[in-house]
Design a protein around this motif. Sequence first.
Motif, PDB file in Angstrom:
ATOM      1  N   LEU A   1     -33.487   5.780  42.235  1.00  0.00           N
ATOM      2  CA  LEU A   1     -32.129   6.311  42.058  1.00  0.00           C
ATOM      3  C   LEU A   1     -31.165   5.247  41.562  1.00  0.00           C
ATOM      4  CD1 LEU A   1     -30.654   8.984  42.484  1.00  0.00           C
ATOM      5  CD2 LEU A   1     -30.226   8.304  44.844  1.00  0.00           C
ATOM      6  N   HIS A   2     -31.263   4.059  42.127  1.00  0.00           N
ATOM      7  CA  HIS A   2     -30.267   3.042  41.775  1.00  0.00           C
ATOM      8  C   HIS A   2     -30.399   2.598  40.322  1.00  0.00           C
ATOM      9  CE1 HIS A   2     -33.718   0.476  42.921  1.00  0.00           C
ATOM     10  NE2 HIS A   2     -33.238  -0.360  42.017  1.00  0.00           N
ATOM     11  N   ASN A   3     -31.598   2.670  39.766  1.00  0.00           N
ATOM     12  CA  ASN A   3     -31.761   2.317  38.367  1.00  0.00           C
ATOM     13  C   ASN A   3     -31.005   3.278  37.456  1.00  0.00           C
ATOM     14  OD1 ASN A   3     -33.396   0.191  39.075  1.00  0.00           O
ATOM     15  ND2 ASN A   3     -35.315   1.304  38.732  1.00  0.00           N
TER      16      ASN A   3
ATOM     17  N   PRO B   1     -32.257   8.427  48.005  1.00  0.00           N
ATOM     18  CA  PRO B   1     -33.303   7.729  47.239  1.00  0.00           C
ATOM     19  C   PRO B   1     -34.721   8.227  47.512  1.00  0.00           C
ATOM     20  CG  PRO B   1     -31.759   6.159  48.224  1.00  0.00           C
ATOM     21  CD  PRO B   1     -31.460   7.495  48.832  1.00  0.00           C
ATOM     22  N   ALA B   2     -35.065   8.441  48.788  1.00  0.00           N
ATOM     23  CA  ALA B   2     -36.441   8.826  49.109  1.00  0.00           C
ATOM     24  C   ALA B   2     -36.772  10.206  48.536  1.00  0.00           C
ATOM     25  CB  ALA B   2     -36.625   8.834  50.630  1.00  0.00           C
ATOM     26  N   GLN B   3     -35.897  11.155  48.758  1.00  0.00           N
ATOM     27  CA  GLN B   3     -36.160  12.501  48.232  1.00  0.00           C
ATOM     28  C   GLN B   3     -36.116  12.524  46.706  1.00  0.00           C
ATOM     29  OE1 GLN B   3     -34.135  11.748  50.700  1.00  0.00           O
ATOM     30  NE2 GLN B   3     -34.146  13.272  52.349  1.00  0.00           N
ATOM     31  N   PHE B   4     -35.271  11.702  46.137  1.00  0.00           N
ATOM     32  CA  PHE B   4     -35.199  11.642  44.680  1.00  0.00           C
ATOM     33  C   PHE B   4     -36.501  11.081  44.111  1.00  0.00           C
ATOM     34  CE2 PHE B   4     -33.993   9.589  40.652  1.00  0.00           C
ATOM     35  CZ  PHE B   4     -33.384  10.653  40.011  1.00  0.00           C
TER      36      PHE B   4
ATOM     37  N   VAL C   1     -31.540  11.536  33.995  1.00  0.00           N
ATOM     38  CA  VAL C   1     -32.661  11.809  34.888  1.00  0.00           C
ATOM     39  C   VAL C   1     -33.750  12.585  34.149  1.00  0.00           C
ATOM     40  CG1 VAL C   1     -33.360  12.991  36.996  1.00  0.00           C
ATOM     41  CG2 VAL C   1     -31.178  11.778  36.920  1.00  0.00           C
ATOM     42  N   THR C   2     -33.335  13.623  33.452  1.00  0.00           N
ATOM     43  CA  THR C   2     -34.305  14.432  32.712  1.00  0.00           C
ATOM     44  C   THR C   2     -35.007  13.591  31.650  1.00  0.00           C
ATOM     45  OG1 THR C   2     -32.810  16.300  33.037  1.00  0.00           O
ATOM     46  CG2 THR C   2     -34.595  16.587  31.463  1.00  0.00           C
ATOM     47  N   GLU C   3     -34.241  12.796  30.970  1.00  0.00           N
ATOM     48  CA  GLU C   3     -34.817  11.952  29.922  1.00  0.00           C
ATOM     49  C   GLU C   3     -35.786  10.938  30.517  1.00  0.00           C
ATOM     50  OE1 GLU C   3     -31.853  10.286  27.377  1.00  0.00           O
ATOM     51  OE2 GLU C   3     -33.209   8.770  26.581  1.00  0.00           O
ATOM     52  N   ALA C   4     -35.386  10.337  31.638  1.00  0.00           N
ATOM     53  CA  ALA C   4     -36.264   9.349  32.279  1.00  0.00           C
ATOM     54  C   ALA C   4     -37.557   9.994  32.766  1.00  0.00           C
ATOM     55  CB  ALA C   4     -35.532   8.682  33.443  1.00  0.00           C
TER      56      ALA C   4
ATOM     57  N   LEU D   1     -34.584  18.072  43.646  1.00  0.00           N
ATOM     58  CA  LEU D   1     -34.181  17.039  42.690  1.00  0.00           C
ATOM     59  C   LEU D   1     -32.659  17.022  42.557  1.00  0.00           C
ATOM     60  CD1 LEU D   1     -34.773  15.011  40.338  1.00  0.00           C
ATOM     61  CD2 LEU D   1     -34.748  17.008  38.826  1.00  0.00           C
ATOM     62  N   TRP D   2     -32.096  18.203  42.395  1.00  0.00           N
ATOM     63  CA  TRP D   2     -30.657  18.288  42.220  1.00  0.00           C
ATOM     64  C   TRP D   2     -29.917  17.795  43.470  1.00  0.00           C
ATOM     65  CZ3 TRP D   2     -26.247  17.894  40.323  1.00  0.00           C
ATOM     66  CH2 TRP D   2     -25.127  18.440  40.932  1.00  0.00           C
ATOM     67  N   ILE D   3     -30.361  18.262  44.629  1.00  0.00           N
ATOM     68  CA  ILE D   3     -29.669  17.892  45.872  1.00  0.00           C
ATOM     69  C   ILE D   3     -29.796  16.388  46.127  1.00  0.00           C
ATOM     70  CG2 ILE D   3     -29.814  18.133  48.384  1.00  0.00           C
ATOM     71  CD1 ILE D   3     -30.509  21.122  47.832  1.00  0.00           C
ATOM     72  N   SER D   4     -30.959  15.834  45.881  1.00  0.00           N
ATOM     73  CA  SER D   4     -31.127  14.392  46.106  1.00  0.00           C
ATOM     74  C   SER D   4     -30.295  13.587  45.113  1.00  0.00           C
ATOM     75  CB  SER D   4     -32.609  14.006  46.014  1.00  0.00           C
ATOM     76  OG  SER D   4     -33.118  14.231  44.711  1.00  0.00           O
ATOM     77  N   TRP D   5     -30.110  14.125  43.920  1.00  0.00           N
ATOM     78  CA  TRP D   5     -29.254  13.458  42.938  1.00  0.00           C
ATOM     79  C   TRP D   5     -27.786  13.576  43.346  1.00  0.00           C
ATOM     80  CZ3 TRP D   5     -29.022  10.071  39.170  1.00  0.00           C
ATOM     81  CH2 TRP D   5     -27.954  10.098  38.273  1.00  0.00           C
ATOM     82  N   PHE D   6     -27.395  14.761  43.746  1.00  0.00           N
ATOM     83  CA  PHE D   6     -25.997  14.987  44.120  1.00  0.00           C
ATOM     84  C   PHE D   6     -25.606  14.132  45.325  1.00  0.00           C
ATOM     85  CE2 PHE D   6     -22.761  17.094  46.655  1.00  0.00           C
ATOM     86  CZ  PHE D   6     -21.788  17.394  45.727  1.00  0.00           C
ATOM     87  N   PHE D   7     -26.429  14.155  46.363  1.00  0.00           N
ATOM     88  CA  PHE D   7     -26.117  13.423  47.585  1.00  0.00           C
ATOM     89  C   PHE D   7     -26.607  11.975  47.551  1.00  0.00           C
ATOM     90  CE2 PHE D   7     -25.950  17.726  49.712  1.00  0.00           C
ATOM     91  CZ  PHE D   7     -24.605  17.658  50.031  1.00  0.00           C
ATOM     92  N   GLN D   8     -27.277  11.606  46.460  1.00  0.00           N
ATOM     93  CA  GLN D   8     -27.781  10.235  46.329  1.00  0.00           C
ATOM     94  C   GLN D   8     -28.733   9.876  47.467  1.00  0.00           C
ATOM     95  OE1 GLN D   8     -26.525   7.721  43.534  1.00  0.00           O
ATOM     96  NE2 GLN D   8     -26.812   9.838  42.912  1.00  0.00           N
TER      97      GLN D   8
END
Length: 432
Positions: A427-429, A276-279, A305-308, A267-274
């Motif tokens: 991710l884009h949202n 979308p699929a892994q996120f 992200v956590t809240e969503a 989750l963290w890596i997909s967020w950091f590197f943006q």
Amino acid sequence: MNPPSHVINLDGEVIIVLLNADSLFTEPSEDMITHRFPHNLPELNDTIQNTAKDMKRPEDYIETPKTIFGGKRKGKKKKGGYKNVRAPLEPISPPTEEPAIAEEYAIAEAPAIAEAPAIAEEPAIAEEPPAEEPIEQPFETNLVFESANRGYFRIQVSAKHLMLASSVFRKILTGSWKESITFLEKGSVEITAESWDIEALLILLRAIHGQQYQIPRKLTLEMLAKVTVLADYYECKEAVYIWTTTWIDALGEELPKTYCRDLFLWLWISWFFQLPAQFKDSTSTIMSLSNDWISNLGLPVSDKVTEAMNNCREEAIDNLIRRLHQTRRDLLDGSRGCGFECSSIMYGALTKEMQLNNLLSPRPTPPFPSLSYKCLVQKVLSFKSPQWYSRPSSYSSYGSSHHHICLHSSFPFLFGTLNEFIRGLDLHNLNG
Ligand SMILES: [Zn+2]
């Protein structure tokens, strides 16, 4: 003065003193089923701690062109798992004794190094332990560092590279801190950092210094998480973005299907590197399998992200429980069921199944502790549908009874197809 244990830049004016390098990295939460890691990793919520301790080898350092780096930038406020990103600093005294590790990885002799050409002869690099090679086997390389409780390192780096790449280092070296004053006065300074993984810090520092040839093409998920956490902490993402495809492709791992710590690293890596699929995949699995309030495990994932995730999880569970209770009311008032017997039998069966699965009274409420969405769906799918015989129709040729079948006579008919997984977040949202 203690010699550096690692030299990233031989002419570097800055010594990063790393303390407690054997601290814990993210701890799994109690509801995680496995994946407690066998080795110690640094915690994320550590502060950068700095000292103004003078360096005692001024001849090794050049005078910093102060005017170039004089600008003071306002730092953004950290969110999420960080605490005290740039803490008001109590000077920390480095260990009085030179740790054994320093000798092992130290530069052989300062004079010999000084005479050697710039990049080619950085002895610390040449003598790096296997951890500096492309990391193929998880954990093995870390053990090299951690087997002897080696928590103290001194890394010689270039102030110019630090300040160009990292707004945090720029503030440390040019702001109103004691370190910046020392740096301006003496042209050299020690900056103390604490609890980072030495291997991850070296990878980041080499990326900052443009030493791409010294950076492993393959990292473990764990190491990649550590490096990116550091890059986020020191606000120098650009230094590692170039490695996104290389590192992600080299992971060669599918996202975990269980609720585990690795899932949050993804989750963290997909967020950091943006990514979308892994996120989407990681958030889907986390939301579907979590049986309590979802935390970030101390990783600097955005609060958004956590809240969503928590909102989505609770909404999905709540919606399904609402459907159960609404269906039960519909059967009670006869708006569902093809007739008296049908609605009565289905009402009774549904009531019993809901009570049996702790879904009736007391009705589960947010944040739905001890209940995951996937588990809830599996419960509903396991509801036993009653079977009963209808009277033979007066028009029946044979006059035999048969199983009653209508649109409401079984739970699969009533509830339709249920997916065990909540749709992952886009991710884009969240970026928007
Ligand atoms: Zn019916």
